[in-house]
Scaffold this active site. Structure first.
Site, PDB file in Angstrom:
ATOM      1  N   SER A 113     -14.184  26.751   0.447  1.00  0.00           N
ATOM      2  CA  SER A 113     -13.636  25.912  -0.614  1.00  0.00           C
ATOM      3  C   SER A 113     -12.268  25.327  -0.280  1.00  0.00           C
ATOM      4  O   SER A 113     -12.115  24.631   0.708  1.00  0.00           O
ATOM      5  CB  SER A 113     -13.597  26.728  -1.904  1.00  0.00           C
ATOM      6  OG  SER A 113     -13.208  25.915  -2.965  1.00  0.00           O
ATOM      7  N   HIS A 114     -11.271  25.680  -1.099  1.00  0.00           N
ATOM      8  CA  HIS A 114      -9.928  25.109  -0.972  1.00  0.00           C
ATOM      9  C   HIS A 114      -9.078  25.870   0.044  1.00  0.00           C
ATOM     10  O   HIS A 114      -7.937  25.496   0.288  1.00  0.00           O
ATOM     11  CB  HIS A 114      -9.244  25.168  -2.336  1.00  0.00           C
ATOM     12  CG  HIS A 114      -9.301  26.551  -2.914  1.00  0.00           C
ATOM     13  ND1 HIS A 114     -10.482  27.094  -3.366  1.00  0.00           N
ATOM     14  CD2 HIS A 114      -8.373  27.503  -3.041  1.00  0.00           C
ATOM     15  CE1 HIS A 114     -10.257  28.331  -3.766  1.00  0.00           C
ATOM     16  NE2 HIS A 114      -8.991  28.620  -3.582  1.00  0.00           N
ATOM     17  N   ASP A 277     -11.318  19.010  -3.216  1.00  0.00           N
ATOM     18  CA  ASP A 277     -10.980  20.118  -2.307  1.00  0.00           C
ATOM     19  C   ASP A 277     -11.887  20.144  -1.081  1.00  0.00           C
ATOM     20  O   ASP A 277     -12.640  19.206  -0.829  1.00  0.00           O
ATOM     21  CB  ASP A 277     -11.050  21.450  -3.056  1.00  0.00           C
ATOM     22  CG  ASP A 277     -12.479  21.804  -3.422  1.00  0.00           C
ATOM     23  OD1 ASP A 277     -13.294  20.877  -3.596  1.00  0.00           O
ATOM     24  OD2 ASP A 277     -12.783  23.008  -3.540  1.00  0.00           O
ATOM     25  N   ASP A 279     -14.707  21.563  -0.226  1.00  0.00           N
ATOM     26  CA  ASP A 279     -16.155  21.370  -0.338  1.00  0.00           C
ATOM     27  C   ASP A 279     -16.553  20.432  -1.469  1.00  0.00           C
ATOM     28  O   ASP A 279     -17.741  20.310  -1.793  1.00  0.00           O
ATOM     29  CB  ASP A 279     -16.872  22.714  -0.485  1.00  0.00           C
ATOM     30  CG  ASP A 279     -16.431  23.488  -1.705  1.00  0.00           C
ATOM     31  OD1 ASP A 279     -15.270  23.322  -2.135  1.00  0.00           O
ATOM     32  OD2 ASP A 279     -17.249  24.253  -2.261  1.00  0.00           O
ATOM     33  N   ASP A 281     -16.006  20.394  -4.789  1.00  0.00           N
ATOM     34  CA  ASP A 281     -16.372  20.753  -6.170  1.00  0.00           C
ATOM     35  C   ASP A 281     -15.180  20.764  -7.120  1.00  0.00           C
ATOM     36  O   ASP A 281     -15.353  20.724  -8.328  1.00  0.00           O
ATOM     37  CB  ASP A 281     -17.153  22.078  -6.225  1.00  0.00           C
ATOM     38  CG  ASP A 281     -16.435  23.227  -5.567  1.00  0.00           C
ATOM     39  OD1 ASP A 281     -15.291  23.030  -5.086  1.00  0.00           O
ATOM     40  OD2 ASP A 281     -17.008  24.339  -5.527  1.00  0.00           O
ATOM     41  N   ARG A 282     -13.959  20.807  -6.587  1.00  0.00           N
ATOM     42  CA  ARG A 282     -12.782  20.809  -7.478  1.00  0.00           C
ATOM     43  C   ARG A 282     -12.245  19.400  -7.645  1.00  0.00           C
ATOM     44  O   ARG A 282     -12.516  18.516  -6.828  1.00  0.00           O
ATOM     45  CB  ARG A 282     -11.677  21.672  -6.891  1.00  0.00           C
ATOM     46  CG  ARG A 282     -12.060  23.122  -6.794  1.00  0.00           C
ATOM     47  CD  ARG A 282     -10.877  23.932  -6.343  1.00  0.00           C
ATOM     48  NE  ARG A 282     -11.223  25.346  -6.357  1.00  0.00           N
ATOM     49  CZ  ARG A 282     -10.372  26.329  -6.524  1.00  0.00           C
ATOM     50  NH1 ARG A 282      -9.088  26.072  -6.657  1.00  0.00           N
ATOM     51  NH2 ARG A 282     -10.776  27.578  -6.537  1.00  0.00           N
ATOM     52  N   GLU A 364     -10.087  26.403 -15.491  1.00  0.00           N
ATOM     53  CA  GLU A 364      -8.690  26.075 -15.215  1.00  0.00           C
ATOM     54  C   GLU A 364      -8.445  25.849 -13.720  1.00  0.00           C
ATOM     55  O   GLU A 364      -7.481  25.216 -13.342  1.00  0.00           O
ATOM     56  CB  GLU A 364      -7.762  27.170 -15.755  1.00  0.00           C
ATOM     57  CG  GLU A 364      -8.087  28.616 -15.353  1.00  0.00           C
ATOM     58  CD  GLU A 364      -7.992  28.909 -13.890  1.00  0.00           C
ATOM     59  OE1 GLU A 364      -7.047  28.401 -13.261  1.00  0.00           O
ATOM     60  OE2 GLU A 364      -8.846  29.652 -13.387  1.00  0.00           O
ATOM     61  N   LYS A 376     -19.666  22.950 -10.057  1.00  0.00           N
ATOM     62  CA  LYS A 376     -18.654  22.005 -10.501  1.00  0.00           C
ATOM     63  C   LYS A 376     -18.641  20.845  -9.515  1.00  0.00           C
ATOM     64  O   LYS A 376     -19.107  20.980  -8.386  1.00  0.00           O
ATOM     65  CB  LYS A 376     -17.300  22.687 -10.623  1.00  0.00           C
ATOM     66  CG  LYS A 376     -16.796  23.391  -9.371  1.00  0.00           C
ATOM     67  CD  LYS A 376     -15.567  24.197  -9.759  1.00  0.00           C
ATOM     68  CE  LYS A 376     -14.911  24.864  -8.578  1.00  0.00           C
ATOM     69  NZ  LYS A 376     -15.612  26.112  -8.169  1.00  0.00           N
TER      70      LYS A 376
HETATM   71  C1  G16 Z   1     -14.439  29.549  -7.107  1.00  0.00           C
HETATM   72  C2  G16 Z   1     -15.412  29.673  -8.230  1.00  0.00           C
HETATM   73  C3  G16 Z   1     -14.781  29.246  -9.527  1.00  0.00           C
HETATM   74  C4  G16 Z   1     -13.503  30.024  -9.747  1.00  0.00           C
HETATM   75  C5  G16 Z   1     -12.580  29.849  -8.570  1.00  0.00           C
HETATM   76  C6  G16 Z   1     -11.329  30.712  -8.650  1.00  0.00           C
HETATM   77  O1  G16 Z   1     -14.145  28.206  -6.903  1.00  0.00           O
HETATM   78  O2  G16 Z   1     -16.555  28.887  -8.002  1.00  0.00           O
HETATM   79  O3  G16 Z   1     -15.692  29.464 -10.547  1.00  0.00           O
HETATM   80  O4  G16 Z   1     -12.864  29.598 -10.916  1.00  0.00           O
HETATM   81  O5  G16 Z   1     -13.248  30.235  -7.400  1.00  0.00           O
HETATM   82  O6  G16 Z   1     -11.710  32.040  -8.644  1.00  0.00           O
HETATM   83  P1  G16 Z   1     -10.639  33.181  -8.461  1.00  0.00           P
HETATM   84  O7  G16 Z   1      -9.677  33.012  -9.611  1.00  0.00           O
HETATM   85  O8  G16 Z   1     -11.432  34.444  -8.523  1.00  0.00           O
HETATM   86  O9  G16 Z   1      -9.930  32.958  -7.150  1.00  0.00           O
HETATM   87  P2  G16 Z   1     -14.165  27.588  -5.440  1.00  0.00           P
HETATM   88  O10 G16 Z   1     -13.783  26.151  -5.641  1.00  0.00           O
HETATM   89  O11 G16 Z   1     -13.144  28.377  -4.681  1.00  0.00           O
HETATM   90  O12 G16 Z   1     -15.552  27.808  -4.947  1.00  0.00           O
END
Ligand code: G16
Length: 543
Positions: A113-114, A277, A279, A281-282, A364, A376
């Site tokens: 992801s990010h 981000d 991938d 999705d953000r 958030e 997302k």
């Molecule tokens: C993932 C999850 C999201 C979550 C985020 C942050 O996002 O898919 O649902 O809100 O992590 O999670 P945490 O607070 O546990 O770090 P992504 O974009 O990283 O795949």
């Protein structure tokens, strides 16, 4: 096809987190590490015969290598068809869409992801199920159990086909179909939004910038924003994906997308700015002179979604993760819509979306999406905003301010303390949990604790229960502090502190956020003993 069976031994650290398994690249490169996890996914997913599997990732360092390994292992597992993004690339929402469109039994999405990429950066693997969404806890638990008992994995001896060659290839009896990563996704977006109207607004002078942060959305944004909607070339910044995201941190927030934020706050700001981000999705949404917090963006999108063709008949309901502000709840209440509060993690929205209880979901953590896929979706949020701008003919700031005037403003901020010593972070959470029962009625300055708990969630569709999802401390008047440990970090622990205060009076809607939340911030430090336990004088990131 010759199948090789390789003896292996379990690793004890392959428990999937909030979104799959994420580790440093050198950790993933250890002998059999990725193979063990992929085989455990296949074992938990069941026989592959006659099934289709989608495979792709965000293009970070090590992506193509693991895509090739996954293709060979999926062929050995007997999958009938593998649908693979060209060069191993698929954004997370595009992968979710392909799983649904092609009626696949699931998909492997390779991404952290990010989190930063590169040889010393992060890597990750997650499994999505047939509805296109992240595997629910029952499945991730089964995967984890397999990782603890695995003794062998199976892999085709033959090499995977050339990942750049579009079209059908064969590996034994398995068809390997290499697809354009953008085409199906862009077509889906055209069904949801009024492309003609957005294009007309852009032709009429609406200006925008989209920062792809050297990550996967570059090709998607160029196709959709520049080619199909006619935004001038150069609208998409950092649009060529690179294996290490140009050495940056592909996290769309005010810290990591600072150049875009500076542009939007400066004298040459376009009307609309956005970023996505690693991938895809953000999302981060900005207007000239304004950063829209993700919680507000969710509320504005939910309140105005009916302006886009895909949602013209209205939305069924809204879901948000617990730490997300209650701004969306106010929209739901005013419009008579269902509102659901789930634990952090997109996987918790899947059942609600499948059951038709909600249409729009958000978190958030810069995530918003709808029932068009089961992830997302960063570009979806950008396009819905553009559709709303084209319809309302107002600026982003005007839309947000009139939203606050109608529904009230939930001042909101998240403070992250990164790479904290895991023992200290767990100690902090334990201590809070130990004190929960006695907190009610305690006074901190002008704030009196009304209730305090450790969030647990009972899924209204399948009845499954998830406990220990974050400590909530609610004060009389509705202000709130939430403490949680992130489930996506790869080093030590990340403590997240979420701060929220509701302000109904429009004359008080223009305070600087830090000022509006000052007392809560101080109170959070004192209740959580943050400084004392972590040794930190302040957060690393405020979003
Ligand atoms: C993932 C999850 C999201 C979550 C985020 C942050 O996002 O898919 O649902 O809100 O992590 O999670 P945490 O607070 O546990 O770090 P992504 O974009 O990283 O795949």
């Amino acid at each position: 096809m010759t199948i090789r069976t390789v003896a292996t031994t379990p690793f004890d650290d392959q428990k999937p987190g909030t979104s799959g398994l994420r580790k440093k690249v050198p950790h993933f490169q250890r002998e059999n590490y990725a193979q063990n996890f992929i085989q455990s996914i296949f074992d938990a997913a069941g026989p592959g015969a006659g099934q289709s599997l989608v495979i792709g990732g965000d293009g970070r360092f090590f992506n193509a290598e693991v895509v090739r390994i996954a293709i060979r292992m999926a062929a050995a597992h007997g999958y009938g068809r593998l649908i693979v993004g060209q060069n191993g690339i698929l954004s997370t929402p595009a992968a979710s869409n392909l799983i649904r469109q092609r009626k696949a039994s699931g998909g492997l999405i390779l991404s952290a992801s990010h989190n930063p990429g590169g040889p010393e950066g992060d890597f990750g693997i997650k499994y999505n199920v047939a509805n296109g969404g992240p595997a629910p806890e029952g499945v991730t638990d089964a995967i984890y159990r397999r990782t603890r008992e695995i003794t062998e994995y199976r892999i085709a001896e033959e090499e995977a086909p050339d990942l750049s060659a579009l079209g059908e290839h064969r590996l034994g009896d398995t068809v390997v179909e290499i697809v354009d990563p953008v085409a199906d996704y862009a077509a889906l977006m055209e069904t949801l939004f009024d492309f003609d109207k957005i294009a007309a607004a852009i032709a009429g002078g609406l200006t925008l910038r989209f920062d792809a942060m050297h990550a996967v959305t570059g090709p998607y944004a160029r196709e959709i924003l520049e080619r199909r909607l006619g935004a001038p070339e150069g609208t998409v910044l950092n649009g060529v994906p690179s294996e290490d995201f140009g050495g940056g941190h592909p996290d769309p927030n005010v810290v990591w997308a600072a150049p875009l934020v500076d542009l939007m706050m400066g004298p040459t700001a376009p009307d609309f700015g956005a970023a996505s981000d690693g991938d895809g999705d953000r999302n981060m949404i900005l207007g000239r002179g304004i950063v829209v917090t993700p919680s507000d963006s969710l509320a504005v999108l939910a309140a105005n979604a009916h302006l886009a063709p895909g949602y013209r008949r209205g939305i069924a309901g809204i879901a948000r993760s617990m730490p997300t502000s209650a701004a969306a709840d106010r929209v739901a209440k005013a419009r008579g819509l269902g509102i659901y509060e789930t634990p952090t993690g997109w996987k918790f929205f899947g059942n609600l979306l499948d059951a038709g209880k909600v249409t729009i979901c958000g978190e958030e953590s810069a995530g918003t999406g709808s029932d068009h896929v089961r992830e997302k979706d960063g570009l979806w949020a950008v396009l819905l905003w553009l559709n709303i701008l084209a319809e309302k003919k107002q600026s982003v700031a005007e839309i947000v301010k009139s939203h606050w005037a109608e529904f009230g403003r939930n001042y909101y901020q998240r403070h992250d303390y990164e790479e904290v010593d895991a023992k200290a972070a767990n100690g902090l959470m334990e201590s809070l949990r130990d004190r929960l029962a006695s907190m009610s009625g305690q006074r901190f300055g002008s704030l009196v604790v009304q209730e305090a708990d450790d969030f647990s969630y009972r899924d209204p569709v399948d009845g499954s229960v998830s406990t220990g999802q974050g400590v909530r401390i609610v004060f009389s008047g509705g202000s709130r502090v939430v403490f949680r440990l992130s489930g996506t970090g790869t080093v030590g622990a990340t403590l997240r502190v979420y701060l929220e205060r509701f302000e109904p009076r429009p004359d008080l809607h223009d305070l600087p956020v830090e000022e509006a939340l000052a007392e809560l911030i101080e109170t959070a430090d004192s209740i959580g003993e943050i400084g004392k336990r972590t040794g930190r004088s302040g957060p690393d990131v405020r979003t």
